[in-house]
Scaffold this active site. Structure first.
Site, mmCIF file in Angstrom:
data_model
loop_
_atom_site.group_PDB
_atom_site.id
_atom_site.type_symbol
_atom_site.label_atom_id
_atom_site.label_comp_id
_atom_site.label_asym_id
_atom_site.label_seq_id
_atom_site.Cartn_x
_atom_site.Cartn_y
_atom_site.Cartn_z
ATOM 1 C CD GLU A 1 -2.780 -1.129 2.534
ATOM 2 O OE1 GLU A 1 -3.540 -0.261 2.884
ATOM 3 O OE2 GLU A 1 -2.480 -2.263 3.308
ATOM 4 N NE ARG B 1 4.568 -7.809 11.150
ATOM 5 C CZ ARG B 1 4.002 -6.732 10.993
ATOM 6 N NH1 ARG B 1 2.700 -6.437 10.982
ATOM 7 N NH2 ARG B 1 4.890 -5.745 10.502
ATOM 8 C CE LYS C 1 3.689 0.408 4.921
ATOM 9 N NZ LYS C 1 2.830 0.569 3.517
#
Length: 592
Positions: A72, A298, A308
């Site tokens: 994104e 992850r 983020k």
């Protein structure tokens, strides 16, 4: 099989296959040796590799393997993304397939062209190239809208006027089923009309949304009539003002994969509960292919944050100097700090691809950095805490010495090093305490000898002090004919120290970076990760370096002998204003 031990970690890895200043050409050559590494497939456990091989063997992949990396564009990529990049592009390469770069740009309020450009640059810097053109979710907005209409006509989507607060109440809890929206049974005609009005901008943001009609009693909260479209009167970095409604990430994700013919859609574990919804969309829409989603753990690293939201807060509140600050775990930050492609990819390829999350010790990444730079970084000398040495019997003119750029890499060549009557050594390399044993202090002591790296053996004869009694200059003498030669046994040097010519050396700015966070798990003890920010994570000093390194290009990494690895700053370094960032020390000095 070779065992490498670093700090408290043991990692099992497999073996795979002229004399002048550093000119720009030489610097590019050195930097190229750092990046032109042949990357072999990782031997580390990877269940997705097994799945792909089984699919190929069973004929479930009629064409080629196609993966995708779908960031994104709402921030810069970080080390966790590096693992995903290496995984998606690496598997595609390994199986002779392709990997798409696709931006999931469904939320223009948080996205920016700056992030798009930075992400593309990061992927290419890591040595990967996407198949064909860059893809965007926004390129498929017309198709998504048509598919939304399709779901409405099938009685599987409706426009809902509940407020966000009401929708949350109707949704229920993980242990309590939700209840149907009062707008759930609107007619197909009414829903089509309302969706068109949404698209034309007739309603304010938040007035209504388009939802899928699935199951408000589902134990999976993602299946409780999720949002397909919401009103966002924001200009989009790709489509401009064409749209004022935008699809949700969940609605776009599976359909993007289907349009692009993705064979293996690889996500991190937080999307595991979204997979039933992913499959519901691909089953209930006339998509051109039926991709499958697979989730892996992850990457989490201690002493670091990779959220983020948190990284953006660090930038917005000026705790760091931008997304590419060398203290940031972003790919651009690590690049600016001097981390190499080879080290980052070796680190990522050495991680297991498993179905569980875990925390990796940052020492594992630091080991890869040191290991790569030790083999490939050219050597140079820089004095951080200068103390003047006047050599009484040295010639008045400059003597140029030939010094290897790397002790084991002959291909890096040699450089000319100016030796003069007055030099700088590091203040920590001198002591007036003559009682110090040679074993305890292998540096310069009054009345004793030390070798200058690549030059003569010298003897400290006397000192000059200021009014405070501090040593400000050492009076010394050199032992003739000791360049590359041992002196008589009675003049055996205590050790070897680095030095720089006072008159020929250049003043440089050094930015000494440390870990951004003091806590192993930032925020765990205080509930506020900002409380664990290291107030001394950067220190800027002036130092003196041999003149050869000033001419280097930005992003050239050196080992400043006995000090650490430094890189010429990507943005601020020039011949007139040389700036070097500390990449990493020669050894781990952090307090555990």
């Amino acid at each position: 099989m070779i065992n490498y031990k670093y700090d408290m970690i043991v990692q099992i890895r497999f073996d795979v296959e002229g004399i002048n200043y550093f000119s720009s050409q030489t610097c590019r050559k050195i930097r190229a040796m750092n990046t032109k590494t042949q990357f072999a497939p990782s031997p580390t456990g990877n269940f997705i590799r097994t799945i792909i091989q089984e699919d190929i063997d069973a004929g479930r992949v009629p064409g080629k393997v196609v993966t995708r990396f779908p960031p994104e564009p709402n921030g810069y990529l970080h080390i966790g993304h590096a693992k995903s990049i290496c995984l998606n592009f690496g598997l595609a390469e390994e199986f002779g397939g392709e990997c798409n770069l696709r931006f999931d740009d469904t939320n223009p309020a948080k996205e920016d062209q700056e992030y798009v450009d930075a992400i593309k640059e990061d992927v290419q810097w890591l040595g990967f190239q996407w198949a064909g053109d860059v893809h965007y979710a926004s390129s498929y907005f017309d198709q998504f809208y048509d598919w939304a209409i399709h779901l409405i006509k099938q009685g599987k989507a409706y426009v809902c006027d509940l407020t966000p607060e009401q929708a949350s109440e109707y949704r229920g809890w993980a242990t309590k089923p939700g209840k149907d929206s009062p707008f759930r049974n609107r007619s197909v005609e009414e829903n089509l009309s309302l969706l068109e009005k949404m698209q034309q901008g007739d309603f304010d943001e938040g007035f209504c949304v388009l939802r899928a009609k699935i199951d408000m009693a589902s134990p999976n909260m993602n299946m409780r009539d999720p949002i397909l479209y919401r009103i966002r009167k924001e200009s989009h970095h790709q489509t401009g003002d064409k749209w004022c409604i935008y699809p949700s990430y969940d609605f776009a994700h599976g359909q993007e994969d289907a349009i692009e013919g993705i064979t293996h859609s690889i996500c991190t574990l937080e999307f595991q509960d979204h997979r039933p919804l992913y499959e519901w969309f691909t089953e209930n829409l006339p998509v051109p292919s039926k991709p499958k989603q697979y989730e892996f753990g992850r990457l989490n690293i201690n002493y670091t944050v990779t959220s983020k939201r948190k990284l953006k807060q660090l930038v917005d509140e000026d705790i760091v100097a931008g997304w590419n600050d060398p203290r940031m775990p972003t790919i651009s930050g690590m690049r600016r700090r001097g981390y190499t492609v080879a080290a980052i990819r070796s680190f990522c390829d050495g991680l297991a691809v498993a179905k569980t999350d875990g925390v990796v010790d940052i020492a594992q990444l630091e080991f890869e950095i040191r290991n790569d730079l030790n083999a490939n970084a050219a050597r140079a000398m820089c004095v951080l805490n200068p103390l003047k040495v006047s050599i009484t019997n040295a010639p008045e003119s400059v003597e140029w010495l030939e010094v290897a750029n790397h002790p084991q890499q002959e291909a890096m060549g040699k450089r000319s090093l100016p030796f003069t009557k007055n030099i700088y050594i590091d203040a920590s390399d001198f002591s007036e305490d003559t009682s110090l044993s040679r074993k305890k202090f292998k540096r310069l002591v009054i009345g004793d000898y030390v070798r200058l790296r690549g030059a003569y053996v010298i003897k400290a004869d006397d000192v000059i002090k200021n009014d405070k009694g501090e040593v400000i200059e050492i009076i010394a003498s050199l032992v003739p004919d000791t360049i590359g030669q041992n002196p008589p046994p009675e003049m055996k040097p205590r050790g070897v120290i680095h030095w720089v010519s006072v008159t020929e050396g250049k003043e440089v700015e050094l930015r000494l970076y440390d870990r951004l966070f003091l806590a192993e798990a930032p925020g765990k003890e205080t509930d506020n990760y900002l409380d664990d920010v290291n107030p001394d994570s950067i220190k800027v000093i002036k130092a003196f370096a041999e003149p050869s390194i000033v001419n280097c290009d930005p992003e050239t990494v050196f080992q400043f002998e006995r000090e650490g690895y430094f890189v010429s700053d990507r943005y601020d370094h020039s011949v007139d204003t040389p700036v070097f960032n500390l990449t990493i020390g020669l050894r781990d000095t952090s307090k555990k």
